[in-house]
Design a protein around this motif. Structure first.
Motif, short mmCIF file in Angstrom:
data_model
loop_
_atom_site.label_atom_id
_atom_site.label_comp_id
_atom_site.label_asym_id
_atom_site.label_seq_id
_atom_site.Cartn_x
_atom_site.Cartn_y
_atom_site.Cartn_z
N ILE A 38 -7.22 17.35 -24.81
CA ILE A 38 -6.00 16.69 -25.28
C ILE A 38 -4.77 17.47 -24.82
CG2 ILE A 38 -4.64 16.17 -27.35
CD1 ILE A 38 -7.37 15.54 -28.73
N LYS A 39 -4.84 18.80 -24.95
CA LYS A 39 -3.72 19.65 -24.57
C LYS A 39 -3.43 19.56 -23.07
CE LYS A 39 -4.07 24.15 -25.01
NZ LYS A 39 -4.24 25.47 -25.61
N SER A 40 -4.48 19.48 -22.26
CA SER A 40 -4.28 19.42 -20.82
C SER A 40 -4.11 17.99 -20.31
CB SER A 40 -5.45 20.09 -20.09
OG SER A 40 -6.63 19.36 -20.32
N SER A 41 -4.20 17.04 -21.20
CA SER A 41 -4.05 15.60 -20.91
C SER A 41 -5.00 15.11 -19.81
CB SER A 41 -2.60 15.24 -20.59
OG SER A 41 -2.18 15.82 -19.37
N HIS A 42 -6.20 15.68 -19.75
CA HIS A 42 -7.26 15.19 -18.88
C HIS A 42 -8.24 14.39 -19.72
CE1 HIS A 42 -6.37 18.98 -16.46
NE2 HIS A 42 -6.08 17.99 -15.65
N ALA A 43 -8.87 13.41 -19.11
CA ALA A 43 -9.92 12.68 -19.81
C ALA A 43 -11.12 13.59 -20.03
CB ALA A 43 -10.33 11.44 -19.04
N GLU A 44 -11.46 14.36 -18.99
CA GLU A 44 -12.57 15.31 -19.08
C GLU A 44 -12.14 16.64 -18.48
OE1 GLU A 44 -16.40 14.22 -17.70
OE2 GLU A 44 -16.23 12.16 -18.45
N LEU A 45 -12.71 17.70 -19.02
CA LEU A 45 -12.42 19.03 -18.51
C LEU A 45 -13.35 19.35 -17.34
CD1 LEU A 45 -12.16 21.03 -21.86
CD2 LEU A 45 -10.29 20.23 -20.45
N SER A 46 -12.86 20.15 -16.42
CA SER A 46 -13.71 20.61 -15.32
C SER A 46 -14.67 21.67 -15.87
CB SER A 46 -12.86 21.20 -14.20
OG SER A 46 -12.27 22.41 -14.64
N ASN A 47 -15.67 22.01 -15.09
CA ASN A 47 -16.62 23.04 -15.52
C ASN A 47 -15.91 24.36 -15.77
OD1 ASN A 47 -18.76 21.31 -15.41
ND2 ASN A 47 -19.46 21.98 -13.40
N GLU A 48 -14.94 24.68 -14.93
CA GLU A 48 -14.18 25.92 -15.07
C GLU A 48 -13.38 25.92 -16.37
OE1 GLU A 48 -10.62 28.12 -12.76
OE2 GLU A 48 -12.33 27.52 -11.52
N GLU A 49 -12.76 24.80 -16.71
CA GLU A 49 -11.99 24.71 -17.95
C GLU A 49 -12.91 24.80 -19.16
OE1 GLU A 49 -8.21 21.87 -16.72
OE2 GLU A 49 -10.21 20.95 -16.90
N GLU A 50 -14.09 24.18 -19.07
CA GLU A 50 -15.06 24.29 -20.17
C GLU A 50 -15.50 25.74 -20.36
OE1 GLU A 50 -17.31 19.95 -20.00
OE2 GLU A 50 -18.22 21.63 -18.97
#
Length: 148
Positions: A38-50
């Protein structure tokens, strides 16, 4: 399989097995991942972000564990250690100190670092290579040893 899919699968299994502690940790990680999305306003996080979110959650638990040990709160030490054990299962395999040391040496050569003044340059180039695979304090200690 993505981290979120793995968490969903493990959450169902924890519900079936009535593992309250594991279920609580999984829900906490899922909430942290959703908040980051939600904070990064992406639908899904990348593996790196996870991996970044998971590392942050693990670091928080380790910091809390240290504080609880210092305060002699054995009940909280056990609970926090159990949470850490669950979180570690979702982290990539950790590098040994020797492996990290080799990566540090190579990175110092790559960026032509010669003194502690180059610490920022080395850490900037090094951290993406070991992100989630090595503890930041260990990396920092090894870089300082190599540069001094």
């Amino acid at each position: 399989m993505s981290l979120l899919e793995q968490l969903n699968q493990d959450m169902k299994q924890a519900m079936k097995n009535k593992e309250k502690d594991k279920l609580a940790v999984i829900r906490m990680v899922k909430a942290a991942l959703q908040n980051e999305a939600i904070k990064s306003s992406h639908a899904e996080l990348s593996n790196e972000e996870e991996l970044t979110v998971l590392s942050r959650e693990l670091k928080q638990r380790k910091d809390s564990l240290l504080e609880f040990k210092n305060a002699d709160r054995l009940d909280l030490v056990e609970k926090t250690q159990a949470e850490i054990d669950i979180l570690v299962d979702y982290m990539p395999e950790q590098l040994s100190e020797e492996e990290v040391s080799e990566i540090v040496k190579q990175t110092i050569l790559d960026v032509n670092a010669t003194s502690k003044a180059d610490m920022g340059k080395v850490m900037g180039a090094l951290m993406p290579k070991v992100k989630g695979k090595a503890d930041g304090s260990l990396v920092n200690k090894l870089v300082l040893q190599q540069l001094s």
